[in-house]
Enzyme design. Sequence first.
Site, short mmCIF file in Angstrom:
data_model
loop_
_atom_site.label_atom_id
_atom_site.label_comp_id
_atom_site.label_asym_id
_atom_site.label_seq_id
_atom_site.Cartn_x
_atom_site.Cartn_y
_atom_site.Cartn_z
CB VAL A 286 -51.38 10.11 42.49
CG1 VAL A 286 -50.37 10.82 42.16
CG2 VAL A 286 -52.70 11.26 42.16
CB ALA A 287 -49.32 5.83 44.68
CD GLU A 291 -48.60 9.63 38.99
OE1 GLU A 291 -48.28 9.90 40.09
OE2 GLU A 291 -49.41 8.63 38.61
CG ASP A 333 -33.84 3.59 -4.31
OD1 ASP A 333 -34.55 2.75 -5.30
OD2 ASP A 333 -33.40 4.81 -4.61
CG ASP A 635 -32.42 9.11 -3.58
OD1 ASP A 635 -33.40 8.70 -4.23
OD2 ASP A 635 -31.53 8.98 -3.64
CG ASP A 639 -37.74 5.99 -3.79
OD1 ASP A 639 -37.95 5.02 -4.40
OD2 ASP A 639 -36.62 6.44 -3.59
CG ASN A 731 -46.78 8.21 42.13
OD1 ASN A 731 -47.15 9.13 41.43
ND2 ASN A 731 -46.86 6.96 41.63
#
Length: 893
Positions: A286-287, A291, A333, A635, A639, A731
């Site tokens: 875990v350390a 996470e 555009d 727009d 496009d 941690n």
Amino acid sequence: MPEEKWHALPVEEVLSKLGVSVEEGLSVGEAERRLRSFGLNELPRGKRRSLLHMFAGQLYNAFIIVLLIAAAIATALGETLESTAIVAIVLMAAVLGTWQEFKAERTLERLRELMTPRAKVVRSGKRLVVDARHLVPGDIVILEAGDRVPADVRLVESRELYLDESLLTGESKLVEKRANIVVKPDAPIFDRVNMAFMGTHVIKGKALGVVVATGAKTETGKIAKMVAEVEEEETMIHRQLRDLSGKLLILFGVLCGALFGILVMFNGFTQRVLVDAGMTSIALAVAAVPEALPAIVTLTLALGVWRMAGRNAIVRRMAAVHTLGSVEVVCCDKTGTLTANEMTVVKVYTPRGIYRVTGVGYTIRGEVIDEKGNPVILERHPHLKRLAYTAILCNDSRIETAGDRAKIEGDPTEAAILIFAAKMGVKIESIRKRYAKMGEIPFSSERMYMATQHTLGKGRSVVCMKGAPEAVLPRCSKMLTEYGEAKLTAEKRREIEQEALRMMKEGLRVLAVAYCEGGGLDRLEDMVFLGLLGIHDPPREGVKEALKKSWKAGVKVVMITGDHKETAMAVAESLGMKCDEDQVALGDELEKLREEELSKHLDRLVVIARAVPELKMKIVRAFKRRKCVVAMTGDGVNDAPALKAAHVGIAMGRRGTEVAKEAADIVLADDNFSSIVAAIEEGRTITDNVRKATVYLLAVSFTILFIVFIAAVFITPGVSPLTPLQILLINLILQGLPAIAIAFDSPSPRVMERKPAPLGESIMRRKDWHSVFITAAVISAVTLAIYVHSLQTADFEAARLQAYFLAAIVPLGLLVSVRKAYDTPVTSNSWLALAVLISILVFAATVWVRPLAVTFGIKAPPTPTVIGITLAFTAAICLMGPPLKLILRAGES
């Protein structure tokens, strides 16, 4: 109902097939029945993700899965306190990410609801206004100037009807529509002059039409389907996180497994040893695994979304903000994005001379300046007055002024002429009332001119004409000078033609204006030439500065437009986009090239003129072939495929079609190009903050890993200097809280002075790994040395307490060094200061509050020596910023 070629059928047959009459329309009951049969008149959208789906998506990453496995093992071993702590951080990260994604989708939904169009229909013989989504095939709709066409409509009646179809076809010129024409079945969409298509706009005129297609069956809907078929790629930040997690899990899995084996080997194969060794290995896993990184990434992206919302940018997918920070090319555009889409008369040519017009866009502030720089007084320039009057009369648009701004109704080019007249003090409506219209020849692309006839009183009339110079000038035999009418000589005619060409090369749309007293619309000859109007679509405010900032940041901007080459070059020059002839390409030239050939030409291109929608898609793909990170702005419906294909699609919120918004990752509510550059800066800041947090997390993780592993193997065989609960606290709280607070760091002053990150660059570059291992090696080596010294001069519990102090407090000094290395102002983040304060208070509670101290394995309070050594070492670590900066700057260009 089978799909018909409605444009190829006479009106009577269309109405018969749809079972409707123009006078009565559908009955209310029949409309409801057809609505149940055909469904809502809305474009198909992607599947909406439920909250549960969003939540599950947050859990689907390797770090979180490892944590959940660790929590399950801890629960199986009976260590509920540790498993509860692990599950809590998982839930916090998942809930935060889910909430932010949900808020972003809801914001876009609210914008969409505000933009839901209404439609005027005839039902049961009555004229009604209904939600356009409730239209059905057979509905009789009424179209008027300013309306957005709500569905695909076969015109039944039309009067001087002109539509702006640029959002569908990319062609900026108005299209004349006629109901009484029947076109060939195989006619392309551009030639279906008896049809009005969903999403296009009525600029002038009126019409009555019958709905023939709704929703996905419309021409716009077919393009929406094409957009949906473009395969979505995994976002860059998720790809990077997946790659990093895979490497770390393999490394830490091997080391933690080795540690478990060593602890069992040294202490014996008993149940208690297995539980203790298992919990130490789990705690170390875990350390070691960062996470907190998913939570940091989620929070950092969420903050980016929040900040962009404050700048009128709605982010539909959070990870797109980070991807935008790596953008190398923006395919942009022109109309409405780089330019304001507010046509402005800026230059006037008359036989007497040339005039300049000040003021930009739809503002009536400004004046007309003669060649000597003097403001024009209209009564002293009768030829200019006649030109203004003629252009006003030969004009169907309207403007309403509110303060200095004008609200336009009708064609933007004609509105620009009215604003030009208003700047000279002309009372527009007064002139129109004085000279009533008697007849009109509307503009058409074939004629290229418009002509109107007006009464002068006492049986006299005047014909007014405006249009393309090549259409108007041949009909002129005279010209108006300051001395009155004069013969239009061949020499003067050539001068006018040359001036018109010069105006075009300046990027101006040119209209010629003429009149004839006593004539009629049936004989447009012997006209009197009045002058040329040069009309310009001005750059958006702030665009030039935004472009400069983009170039400084190493971002290439390519302007893609349907304009002619000369106009496109002139517009680019006006925006500060310096381009030579070889840097401008025509769409039809590029269309002939294969993608691999096109990709070879992209480096030199700045402007692409006469582009069609299919070419935009091809250009995006060609850039991607070169491994460039591409953003596409737009727009229109045309496009949308390119927006979807690009790494980041950016749609305009005000003018954009529903299809474009659905295809895009980001929607700009204010249509401001400058917001794109701000988003690039935000994206780079996000990358920096994620990288800073990752470097910090990994440096601390490897520090704890080195300390526990080396001590358990070589110094105190089989015994860890840190308890599992201490490791989890360091941690999840002491290390995790400050790392999460890094998400609030402000941008580095140099963030827009460096090149974009290469495509697919890992969160952790080689130089970042170097800084991680150097800092981890320094901190762990000194900590272990102090640990060994404490073992020699005191007992094991005192040495363990010293190791706990160093492992918990010294990394807080590393925060200062890491942020200095990334040019982050040290005192700029109040959230980080609060996180550090909370961490210190929590740590102090585990040492000095006796019930907690016992739980965390602290048997006696620390001595002043322990505290002094910790503070001295922490201060020394704060000074590592400059050497880390040298490591991180290594290899930068």
